[in-house]
Design an enzyme around this catalytic site. Sequence first.
Site, PDB file in Angstrom:
ATOM      1  N   ALA A 203       3.287  26.073  33.688  1.00 27.29           N
ATOM      2  CA  ALA A 203       2.893  25.323  34.898  1.00 27.29           C
ATOM      3  C   ALA A 203       3.352  23.904  34.654  1.00 27.29           C
ATOM      4  CB  ALA A 203       1.382  25.414  35.115  1.00 27.29           C
ATOM      5  N   ALA A 204       4.654  23.692  34.799  1.00 27.64           N
ATOM      6  CA  ALA A 204       5.308  22.552  34.141  1.00 27.64           C
ATOM      7  C   ALA A 204       5.199  21.206  34.864  1.00 27.64           C
ATOM      8  CB  ALA A 204       6.778  22.874  33.904  1.00 27.64           C
TER       9      ALA A 204
ATOM     10  N   LYS B  36       4.304  17.146  29.816  1.00 27.66           N
ATOM     11  CA  LYS B  36       4.186  17.928  28.577  1.00 27.66           C
ATOM     12  C   LYS B  36       5.535  18.552  28.224  1.00 27.66           C
ATOM     13  CE  LYS B  36      -0.661  18.914  29.420  1.00 27.66           C
ATOM     14  NZ  LYS B  36      -0.630  18.511  30.849  1.00 27.66           N
TER      15      LYS B  36
ATOM     16  N   PRO C 244       4.239  17.704  36.580  1.00 26.56           N
ATOM     17  CA  PRO C 244       5.455  16.938  36.776  1.00 26.56           C
ATOM     18  C   PRO C 244       6.350  16.825  35.548  1.00 26.56           C
ATOM     19  CG  PRO C 244       3.644  15.439  36.408  1.00 26.56           C
ATOM     20  CD  PRO C 244       3.065  16.818  36.383  1.00 26.56           C
ATOM     21  N   GLY C 245       6.016  17.542  34.474  1.00 24.82           N
ATOM     22  CA  GLY C 245       6.917  17.602  33.339  1.00 24.82           C
ATOM     23  C   GLY C 245       6.560  16.730  32.157  1.00 24.82           C
TER      24      GLY C 245
ATOM     25  N   ASP D 121       6.764  31.261  40.414  1.00 25.90           N
ATOM     26  CA  ASP D 121       5.518  31.043  39.693  1.00 25.90           C
ATOM     27  C   ASP D 121       5.547  31.765  38.357  1.00 25.90           C
ATOM     28  OD1 ASP D 121       3.735  33.217  42.006  1.00 25.90           O
ATOM     29  OD2 ASP D 121       4.839  33.724  40.197  1.00 25.90           O
TER      30      ASP D 121
ATOM     31  N   ASP E  91      -0.782  25.283  30.491  1.00 26.09           N
ATOM     32  CA  ASP E  91      -1.677  24.239  30.992  1.00 26.09           C
ATOM     33  C   ASP E  91      -2.049  24.695  32.392  1.00 26.09           C
ATOM     34  OD1 ASP E  91      -1.292  20.665  31.747  1.00 26.09           O
ATOM     35  OD2 ASP E  91      -3.063  21.953  31.572  1.00 26.09           O
TER      36      ASP E  91
ATOM     37  N   GLU F 164       7.919  26.171  37.912  1.00 26.18           N
ATOM     38  CA  GLU F 164       7.271  25.367  38.947  1.00 26.18           C
ATOM     39  C   GLU F 164       7.747  25.849  40.307  1.00 26.18           C
ATOM     40  OE1 GLU F 164       4.661  23.168  39.162  1.00 26.18           O
ATOM     41  OE2 GLU F 164       5.126  23.766  41.233  1.00 26.18           O
TER      42      GLU F 164
ATOM     43  N   CYS G 164      -7.550  20.740  32.316  1.00 25.45           N
ATOM     44  CA  CYS G 164      -8.195  19.431  32.413  1.00 25.45           C
ATOM     45  C   CYS G 164      -9.525  19.576  33.130  1.00 25.45           C
ATOM     46  CB  CYS G 164      -7.275  18.421  33.104  1.00 25.45           C
ATOM     47  SG  CYS G 164      -6.720  18.951  34.722  1.00 25.45           S
TER      48      CYS G 164
END
Lengths: 331, 168
Positions: free
Chosen positions: A137-138, A143, A140-141, A188, A204, A161, A256
């Site tokens: 679940a990349a 990580k 905005p990138g 996805d 994530d 994404e 999070c």
Amino acid sequence: MAEALRVPAGPKIREWSRKQAFSDWMVARWARIIPASGIDGGLPQFLEGIRRRPPRYLRVNTLKLSRDQVAKRLAARGFTTARTPMDPDMLRIVQAPVSPGATVEHMMGMTTPQDLASAAAPLALRPGRGAVVADLAAAPGIKTLHMAGLMQDKGAIIACEPDEARRRGLRFNLERCGITSAVLRAHDAQSIPGAGWADKVLLDAPCTGEGTIPKDSDRRRGKIEEIDRLTATQADIVDAADRILRPGGTLVYATCTFGPEENEAQVQRLLERGYTMEDTDLESCGAPLGHGLTQWGDREFDASMKLARRFYPGIHPTLGFFVARLRKEDA
Amino acid sequence: MRQATYDEETLVTGFFEAADAGLARKVMQGRDLAILDHADGRKVVLADPAVWKLPEDLWADADGGLLIGEIADGAFRLDLQGAVRMAAATTKQCVRVLEKASHLFLYGKKILGISIDDHDRSLRRGDACIVTGPRGEALGIGVVIGNLKGQGEAVEPLHDLGEYLRGQ
């Protein structure tokens, strides 16, 4: 998946929630979660911290310059920065004359704003040079960038994404930072093809985001039904992660948010498939980190869940975060 | 994403070698050239060779790599990150500007001749150039529109590292 645990809110919690414009069901759950994760007496600090923005941090792109070189360049522009013990490639912003995003250094890909807690996920994964990593679940990138740096931009990061606008932002960040090792899939995570090809998987997961309330106060008034909806999605993505990870590979599950339904319960499903919890090697961030819960309502989780780590605003100088590192059974 | 053909690779490496001998190797740094076939042209990216060892259905319909330029009308045209990599390896086709002009250029402003610290002496009016800051780091791509040692406007921006953020 079982329904999210409803915890009755006592009069003090109801009063505080009303004054601070939080959903009282959320605060009642937090009042149980925090001590259960080994942080006794932390609730008042947490309730202060959840209403305030944490310190700001910058990730240094070590593919371009070292942390100290970047710190020196920012100092010349009037910034004051400090090191962070948890992550050697992060700078805490003490003073900023302008937005860090407006600096030449940012435009050149030398720095990227990132909350310190979210750095925990790539740090726990520890992808090395030449690894094949799936980032499920990349966007905005941030990580993805972190992992590419840890890998010295050698190997492959398959980043998923499905949202076009978010994927544009992801593409922009990867280009800005000069990353060659990423492959961007416009689908996805659940539809990622193949099996057993990834050395490591970073998941994530999409979540209720309670840990981001300090910077997004709209989330103070969430609906508990959102937890039930998202746990189903999280379970699907966990299944995809399990499928693509090779035997003996490493998976980091992170969110999070604070709810054990979205965290420990998802990790427990993997443990029941033969995965083993491993140490994240993250112990402290200003204060000792919380550990994973071993019980929530009538659910019991494996004793090894204590190896998972929890970050709490106000107790730690970060947003809220959950991170667990697991190893898939060998073939 | 697919691997570049021999002809595509020759076109791209030829561009860099024409600018400076040995430049192609320095720009590519062990990465492969790959192509993203779009309706409006072929985008050229640098990709790690590890990608091709993965199942094809992971990368064949995917975006990826670092965009360095595009192939259009039979020629290779440099894009921003190609300029960044090129400026890190050569001063050919580069115009180095003073600090204040760097900031203005990143806001899409033209460069005046008096703001130019140094430049490739072979550049002429109408030539594309890489604009760099005082440390020689690429800020973007421009075109020479005037005297690079004069008082007036000298370089017009085409692409700069600030344009995406301005567009947000």
